[in-house]
Design an enzyme around this catalytic site. Structure first.
Site, PDB file in Angstrom:
ATOM      1  N   ASP A  66       2.140   1.580  -3.184  1.00 18.75           N
ATOM      2  CA  ASP A  66       1.146   1.057  -2.244  1.00 18.75           C
ATOM      3  C   ASP A  66       1.350   1.771  -0.906  1.00 18.75           C
ATOM      4  O   ASP A  66       2.483   1.946  -0.456  1.00 18.75           O
ATOM      5  CB  ASP A  66       1.321  -0.453  -2.090  1.00 18.75           C
ATOM      6  CG  ASP A  66       0.135  -1.102  -1.394  1.00 18.75           C
ATOM      7  OD1 ASP A  66      -0.566  -1.892  -2.045  1.00 18.75           O
ATOM      8  OD2 ASP A  66      -0.085  -0.829  -0.200  1.00 18.75           O
ATOM      9  N   ILE A  67       0.260   2.171  -0.273  1.00 15.06           N
ATOM     10  CA  ILE A  67       0.402   2.898   1.004  1.00 15.06           C
ATOM     11  C   ILE A  67       0.796   1.974   2.157  1.00 15.06           C
ATOM     12  O   ILE A  67       1.219   2.444   3.208  1.00 15.06           O
ATOM     13  CB  ILE A  67      -0.882   3.675   1.391  1.00 15.06           C
ATOM     14  CG1 ILE A  67      -2.089   2.735   1.459  1.00 15.06           C
ATOM     15  CG2 ILE A  67      -1.136   4.822   0.418  1.00 15.06           C
ATOM     16  CD1 ILE A  67      -3.318   3.379   2.090  1.00 15.06           C
ATOM     17  N   ASN A 109      -5.297  -9.996  -7.615  1.00 12.14           N
ATOM     18  CA  ASN A 109      -6.345 -10.665  -6.857  1.00 12.14           C
ATOM     19  C   ASN A 109      -7.678 -10.328  -7.484  1.00 12.14           C
ATOM     20  O   ASN A 109      -7.984  -9.157  -7.707  1.00 12.14           O
ATOM     21  CB  ASN A 109      -6.330 -10.206  -5.398  1.00 12.14           C
ATOM     22  CG  ASN A 109      -5.118 -10.716  -4.654  1.00 12.14           C
ATOM     23  OD1 ASN A 109      -4.780 -11.889  -4.758  1.00 12.14           O
ATOM     24  ND2 ASN A 109      -4.455  -9.853  -3.911  1.00 12.14           N
ATOM     25  N   HIS A 165      -6.151  -4.152 -10.515  1.00 11.45           N
ATOM     26  CA  HIS A 165      -4.791  -3.656 -10.276  1.00 11.45           C
ATOM     27  C   HIS A 165      -3.809  -4.804 -10.221  1.00 11.45           C
ATOM     28  O   HIS A 165      -4.131  -5.915  -9.805  1.00 11.45           O
ATOM     29  CB  HIS A 165      -4.710  -2.832  -8.988  1.00 11.45           C
ATOM     30  CG  HIS A 165      -5.318  -3.477  -7.767  1.00 11.45           C
ATOM     31  ND1 HIS A 165      -6.668  -3.614  -7.596  1.00 11.45           N
ATOM     32  CD2 HIS A 165      -4.751  -3.987  -6.643  1.00 11.45           C
ATOM     33  CE1 HIS A 165      -6.920  -4.187  -6.417  1.00 11.45           C
ATOM     34  NE2 HIS A 165      -5.764  -4.436  -5.825  1.00 11.45           N
ATOM     35  N   HIS A 171      -0.228  -5.883  -8.551  1.00  9.72           N
ATOM     36  CA  HIS A 171       0.786  -5.604  -7.538  1.00  9.72           C
ATOM     37  C   HIS A 171       2.143  -5.953  -8.127  1.00  9.72           C
ATOM     38  O   HIS A 171       2.336  -7.072  -8.609  1.00  9.72           O
ATOM     39  CB  HIS A 171       0.571  -6.467  -6.291  1.00  9.72           C
ATOM     40  CG  HIS A 171      -0.701  -6.212  -5.562  1.00  9.72           C
ATOM     41  ND1 HIS A 171      -0.796  -5.313  -4.525  1.00  9.72           N
ATOM     42  CD2 HIS A 171      -1.946  -6.735  -5.714  1.00  9.72           C
ATOM     43  CE1 HIS A 171      -2.039  -5.310  -4.059  1.00  9.72           C
ATOM     44  NE2 HIS A 171      -2.761  -6.164  -4.763  1.00  9.72           N
TER      45      HIS A 171
END
Lengths: 124, 124
Positions: A39-40, A97, A110, A112
């Site tokens: 994750d950025i 989400n 996606h 997390h």
């Protein structure tokens, strides 16, 4: 800005661009089912995103339309990545989400994967 | 008190007792793969726990040892329950905690299904 978790897939979303190689990512893992990358804006010491290679807007259409093999493949990949990252013994959290109330930001399903430190108390 | 996400399954955990009917629950849904019930300490307007009927300590052993059909069955059930609860349009969050760093509290794999209101910003 939260997105809807249902409806038509938009091939111009940022994860679609990453999958096409139009945008770079810090790749962690790849197999037939998924691509995983850092994750950025990490929310924990380890924060990896696991995304299916196929186009699903969210968990909602993924679970409704993907095959059993693909659903299992994506979940097994998430687990394998966590293991590869050394998170299995210490533990980790998996979050997805779906839709506006959840704050989903990118309309490509996606997971997390968060760990590498004690995480804030649930449901944080 | 957080538990380990790996190791032997303890049949005396509270979800095993709920599955055996030794402890009551507010049941939301049941099928061949899962039982779903309301969390006794809800963190959102809707907070349902979805648990496999089979004994898995966490997401870790579930993804390693369950069949593709079971993994898909559990995920599809979570999605169906969210839909039944009217969360599909507004959106929802799915979380699983595996092991100590995550704060997993019961050593039986479970998905938290949260919605019914705008949820706190990710990763809350």
């Amino acid at each position: 800005m939260a997105v809807k978790g249902t409806g038509a897939y938009n091939p111009e979303n940022i994860f679609a661009k990453i999958l096409r190689g139009d945008i770079p990512c810090k790749k962690v893992f790849e197999n037939e089912w998924v691509l995983a990358f850092q994750d950025i804006a990490p929310k924990a010491a380890v924060h990896v995103l696991v995304i299916p290679k196929n186009p699903y807007v969210s968990f909602i259409d993924f679970t409704k339309t993907a095959s059993e093999a693909e659903i299992a493949g994506v979940m097994k990949a998430a687990s394998l990545i966590a293991s590869d990252l050394g998170l299995e013994e210490s533990g980790y959290r998996v979050i997805t989400n779906a839709g506006e109330n959840s704050g989903q930001e990118v309309p490509h399903f996606h997971l997390h994967l968060l760990g590498g430190q004690p995480l804030p108390p649930f449901p944080v």
